[in-house]
Scaffold this motif. Structure first.
Motif, short mmCIF file in Angstrom:
data_model
loop_
_atom_site.label_atom_id
_atom_site.label_comp_id
_atom_site.label_asym_id
_atom_site.label_seq_id
_atom_site.Cartn_x
_atom_site.Cartn_y
_atom_site.Cartn_z
N GLU A 1 10.85 -16.56 2.27
CA GLU A 1 11.68 -15.79 3.20
C GLU A 1 11.76 -14.31 2.83
O GLU A 1 11.84 -13.46 3.70
CB GLU A 1 13.12 -16.35 3.20
CG GLU A 1 13.31 -17.49 4.15
CD GLU A 1 14.63 -18.22 3.91
OE1 GLU A 1 15.51 -17.69 3.18
OE2 GLU A 1 14.76 -19.34 4.45
N ASP A 2 11.75 -14.03 1.53
CA ASP A 2 11.95 -12.62 1.21
C ASP A 2 10.72 -11.90 0.65
O ASP A 2 10.77 -11.26 -0.38
CB ASP A 2 13.18 -12.40 0.32
CG ASP A 2 13.36 -13.51 -0.69
OD1 ASP A 2 14.32 -14.27 -0.55
OD2 ASP A 2 12.50 -13.62 -1.59
N VAL A 3 9.62 -12.08 1.37
CA VAL A 3 8.42 -11.28 1.05
C VAL A 3 7.89 -10.69 2.36
O VAL A 3 8.30 -11.13 3.44
CB VAL A 3 7.32 -12.13 0.36
CG1 VAL A 3 7.75 -12.56 -1.02
CG2 VAL A 3 6.93 -13.31 1.23
N SER A 4 6.98 -9.73 2.24
CA SER A 4 6.51 -9.03 3.45
C SER A 4 5.66 -9.93 4.35
O SER A 4 5.65 -9.77 5.57
CB SER A 4 5.69 -7.81 3.04
OG SER A 4 4.43 -8.24 2.53
N GLY A 5 4.90 -10.86 3.76
CA GLY A 5 4.00 -11.69 4.56
C GLY A 5 2.79 -10.92 5.06
O GLY A 5 2.10 -11.35 5.97
N LYS A 6 2.53 -9.78 4.43
CA LYS A 6 1.44 -8.93 4.94
C LYS A 6 0.28 -8.80 3.97
O LYS A 6 -0.46 -7.82 3.99
CB LYS A 6 1.99 -7.54 5.28
CG LYS A 6 2.94 -7.60 6.47
CD LYS A 6 3.22 -6.24 7.03
CE LYS A 6 4.03 -6.34 8.31
NZ LYS A 6 5.14 -5.40 8.36
N SER A 7 0.10 -9.78 3.13
CA SER A 7 -0.97 -9.72 2.14
C SER A 7 -2.35 -9.57 2.79
O SER A 7 -2.65 -10.22 3.78
CB SER A 7 -0.93 -11.01 1.30
OG SER A 7 -2.17 -11.24 0.70
N GLU A 8 -3.17 -8.70 2.22
CA GLU A 8 -4.54 -8.55 2.71
C GLU A 8 -5.51 -9.12 1.67
O GLU A 8 -5.17 -9.27 0.51
CB GLU A 8 -4.87 -7.07 2.99
CG GLU A 8 -4.12 -6.48 4.18
CD GLU A 8 -4.26 -7.28 5.48
OE1 GLU A 8 -5.30 -7.96 5.68
OE2 GLU A 8 -3.32 -7.26 6.30
N CYS A 9 -6.73 -9.41 2.14
CA CYS A 9 -7.72 -10.02 1.24
C CYS A 9 -8.25 -9.02 0.22
O CYS A 9 -8.59 -7.89 0.57
CB CYS A 9 -8.90 -10.56 2.05
SG CYS A 9 -8.47 -11.98 3.04
N GLU A 10 -8.34 -9.49 -1.00
CA GLU A 10 -8.93 -8.71 -2.08
C GLU A 10 -10.46 -8.76 -1.92
O GLU A 10 -11.02 -9.83 -1.69
CB GLU A 10 -8.52 -9.40 -3.40
CG GLU A 10 -8.90 -8.70 -4.65
CD GLU A 10 -7.96 -7.58 -5.05
OE1 GLU A 10 -6.75 -7.65 -4.73
OE2 GLU A 10 -8.45 -6.63 -5.68
N GLU A 11 -11.11 -7.62 -2.03
CA GLU A 11 -12.58 -7.64 -1.94
C GLU A 11 -13.14 -8.07 -3.30
O GLU A 11 -13.09 -7.32 -4.26
CB GLU A 11 -13.11 -6.27 -1.52
CG GLU A 11 -12.62 -5.88 -0.13
CD GLU A 11 -13.39 -4.72 0.50
OE1 GLU A 11 -14.37 -4.24 -0.11
OE2 GLU A 11 -12.99 -4.30 1.60
N MET A 12 -13.62 -9.30 -3.35
CA MET A 12 -14.07 -9.86 -4.63
C MET A 12 -15.56 -9.63 -4.82
O MET A 12 -16.33 -9.64 -3.85
CB MET A 12 -13.81 -11.37 -4.65
CG MET A 12 -12.38 -11.78 -4.37
SD MET A 12 -11.24 -11.29 -5.66
CE MET A 12 -11.65 -12.49 -6.92
N ASP A 13 -15.97 -9.49 -6.08
CA ASP A 13 -17.40 -9.53 -6.36
C ASP A 13 -17.89 -10.94 -6.11
O ASP A 13 -17.17 -11.90 -6.38
CB ASP A 13 -17.68 -9.16 -7.82
CG ASP A 13 -17.52 -7.66 -8.06
OD1 ASP A 13 -17.93 -6.89 -7.16
OD2 ASP A 13 -16.99 -7.28 -9.11
N SER A 14 -19.11 -11.06 -5.65
CA SER A 14 -19.66 -12.38 -5.40
C SER A 14 -19.51 -13.29 -6.61
O SER A 14 -19.23 -14.49 -6.48
CB SER A 14 -21.14 -12.26 -5.03
OG SER A 14 -21.69 -13.53 -4.79
N GLU A 15 -19.66 -12.74 -7.81
CA GLU A 15 -19.59 -13.55 -9.02
C GLU A 15 -18.20 -13.62 -9.64
O GLU A 15 -18.04 -14.16 -10.73
CB GLU A 15 -20.62 -13.07 -10.05
CG GLU A 15 -22.05 -13.55 -9.74
CD GLU A 15 -22.19 -15.08 -9.75
OE1 GLU A 15 -21.39 -15.77 -10.39
OE2 GLU A 15 -23.13 -15.59 -9.09
#
Ligand code: 7RM
Length: 656
Positions: A251-265
């Motif tokens: 309930e008390d978070v933004s809910g707007k997390s975006e994806c982390e750009e991960m290295d393939s490995e």
């Protein structure tokens, strides 16, 4: 019914193969056999083409970097598994498509569209980062029943770059503790409980017990699965500061997390699996290659299309649940079914009732389940309309031809191709399996390696065994989903998989190839049992037994079992001159359950004054297997005391 059973026997006698029907082949995603040759010419280019169907934030520099045993697939590429499973679908008409159709054991249902999934995953990812400060690379343990939050938690970890370690809910507090400590998890995600065959599995209570000795854990998130009445006192005592209800923190978070750009490995997850020593191995999977392999094999092997309703019955605590309940199907934008409970609750037709209710088209399960259905009889399936089914899959252990035929006849109604898929936690995705629109099948054979997968059968010296012969199953070329190692133990990784034949991956399985080059899997060649599709090491159970104060020594073997594939038999020597009795046997079984979990409960315990050993002191499990399975004893010349097996055999026959 007797007539129909005989029909199966007759079919088996004919020793026939089944070619894909013209109808199935004409609409199949893959139907041109040339794909095998194309892939064989350049496997790396072949997999690269498949990987291009995923969403990459940045393309890779090189498809494969290979210096055995270290592989890097799609190095330099930037990708996120959650983005591919969730975000990318919401800008397409799949936005409103069912992603997860869930059914609880007690009959309640929930459906999450891709949009719903997107919102839930994003919100929970925000919980991880904003509330708990979880960062890329942190380990998060997930110990949950099969509820949507389990998939949501996995995807939320993937979204922010945290490494999940899912521990099957059937494991005990002690096993959980070992796994949490091995990879030093910062957070545990669990539920107050789950339902299995009408009873409550006290997951949170097990977590509390485990966390008595888990210094790395800073917090616990608890999904409220049980009713309020059951929750607070009986199963869940929330520890202030440490424990948080999922629905409250969300309930008390933004809910707007975006994806982390991960290295393939970058690491996606670690999953513990039994090895031939007591200590479980943390199998590591990374992101780009693993996801590409799961995505492509799900599409090809299951002929997965947008209007399918796909159900893989595996729990997410096993690799099959990772690759073929979550990552593979969701990367394809499929509708998946998820069921919480047992196949025989409230009655033995539960799976077929689910297939009928949701119109399941693709069904993937384990031979142990199929053999149970066989034993229960076809009438449970026949009570339901299974005409929506169009493809059946099998995984986890060798499927015997009778079970294969029964599955094809009674569940597939003779209409559905059956794909027997061989692979391992370590391989990440399916390696040997028919392509349903191309490959003729033979009951009991996993047929041939998938396009782009290079497999061989070697003898002890490393020579390829000609067709018609058997030996050790190996992989001679890297593949995208291959494990990148054992968590924190590079030496053991080399020793277990790469030392038998330099530069070649050793599976630990035996196999033979018939004259057509078809593979027939023969089971494990090491001391790992396969009980109802679960890998359990003999050592693990032995360690649990000798941990009991009355036990001097124990030898554990997997003995043939019609339903479970193998059942656990334990030969136990007690301390002093104590004789065993049935109370002691029960006590020991309970002790094993408490130490490692209910799936490891021995079926029988045989007390013996001595175990058969070689002169160098190695217990000869092979002879114990002969005794347990009632065979003539193999070579006993290396035994220190041949009399031991003879008396054991007499005892076994008396008691068995
Ligand atoms: C997916 C999975 C792996 C072991 C493997 C085999 C056995 C799995 C089949 C099979 C014969 C099959 N991963 N196995 N599938 N044997 N035919 N189709 O089960 O890591 O838990 O187990 O399971 O022995 O090495 S696992």
């Amino acid at each position: 019914m007797a007539v129909e059973i005989r029909a199966i026997e007759a079919l088996l006698q004919e020793n026939r193969s089944f070619s894909p029907s013209a109808e199935f082949a004409s609409t199949a995603i893959l139907n041109d056999p040339a794909i095998y040759d194309v892939a064989a010419k350049d496997p790396v280019a072949f997999w690269a083409e498949a990987a291009r169907e995923l969403h990459w934030f940045k393309p890779w520099d090189k498809a494969l970097e290979w210096k055995a045993p270290d592989a890097q697939w799609f190095a330099g590429g930037k990708i996120n598994a959650c983005y591919n499973c969730v975000d990318r679908h919401i800008s397409t008409p799949r936005r409103n498509k069912a992603a997860i159709i869930w059914e609880g054991e007690n009959g309640e249902t929930r459906t999450l569209t891709y949009w719903d999934l997107y919102r839930e995953v994003r919100r929970f990812a925000s919980v991880l980062t904003e509330h708990f400060g979880i960062k890329k690379g942190d380990r998060v343990c997930i110990y949950m029943p099969m509820v949507p939050e389990l998939a949501i938690a996995m995807l939320a970890c993937a979204r922010i770059g945290a490494i999940h370690s899912v521990v099957f809910g059937g494991f005990s507090a002690e096993s959980l503790q070992d796994r949490i400590n091995d990879s030093e998890c910062r957070l545990v995600i669990t539920a107050d409980g789950g339902y299995r065959r009408g009873t409550v599995i006290p997951l949170k209570r097990n977590v509390d017990e485990a966390l008595v000795n888990c210094p790395s854990v800073e917090g616990v998130v608890v999904v409220r699965r049980l009713g309020h009445g059951l929750t607070d006192e009986t199963f869940t005592r929330m520890h202030e500061m440490r424990d948080h209800w999922w629905h409250r923190v969300a309930e008390d978070v933004s809910g707007k997390s975006e994806c982390e750009e991960m290295d393939s490995e970058d690491m996606l997850y670690v999953l513990y699996t039994s090895g031939s020593t007591g200590k479980p191995k943390g199998i590591v999977h990374t992101t780009g290659g693993y996801l590409a392999g799961c995505y492509a094999t799900t599409k090809w092997v299951f002929d997965l299309k947008d209007d399918d309703v796909y159900w893989c019955t595996a729990d997410c605590g096993w690799v099959t649940g990772h690759s073929y309940t979550v990552y593979g199907p969701l990367a394809n934008g499929a509708t998946i079914v998820m069921y919480e409970g047992a196949p025989d609750f409230p009655d033995k037709d539960r799976f077929w009732s689910i297939c009928e209710k949701y119109g399941v088209t693709i069904f993937y399960t384990a031979p142990t389940a199929i053999r149970a259905f066989m034993k229960w009889g076809p009438e449970y399936a026949q009570k339901h309309d299974l005409s929506s089914l169009r493809l059946l899959g099998s995984v986890g252990e060798p499927i015997n031809p009778e079970a294969w035929m029964w599955y094809q006849q009674y569940i597939g109604e003779g209409r559905c191709p059956v794909v027997d898929t061989w692979w391992q936690t370590e391989t990440g995705h399916i390696m040997i399996s028919p392509l349903p629109g191309i490959t003729p099948t033979k009951p009991g054979s996993a047929t041939r390696p998938l396009p782009g997968i290079l497999v061989d059968v070697l003898d002890e010296k490393g020579n390829s065994v000609p067709l018609g012969g058997g030996g050790y199953l190996v992989m001679t070329h890297p593949w995208p989903g291959m494990t990148r190692g054992l968590y924190g133990d590079p030496q053991r990784f080399k020793d277990v998989y790469w030392s038998k034949y330099p530069g070649i991956y050793f599976t630990g399985d035996g196999a033979k190839r018939d004259e057509d080059g078809y593979f027939w899997l023969l089971g494990r060649v090491d001391d790992v049992m396969n009980v109802a599709g679960h890998r359990i090491s003999t050592m693990e159970v032995e360690s649990a037994l000798v941990d009991h104060p009355a036990v001097a020594e124990a030898a554990v073997i997997g003995k043939h079992h019609d339903l479970k594939g193998q059942a656990i038999s334990a030969f136990v020597t007690l301390k002093g001159s104590r004789a065993g009795n049935s109370e002691m046997a029960d006590d020991l079984k309970e002790h094993v359950v408490k130490k490692i979990g209910a799936i490891c409960r021995p079926d029988d315990i045989i007390f013996t004054a001595e175990l058969p050993k070689t002169r160098s002191g190695k217990i000869m499990r092979r002879l114990l297997r002969d005794i347990a399975e009632g065979r003539a004893l193999g070579d006993t010349t290396t035994l220190a005391d041949p009399g031991v097996v003879q008396s054991l055999r007499e005892r076994y026959e008396e008691e068995g």
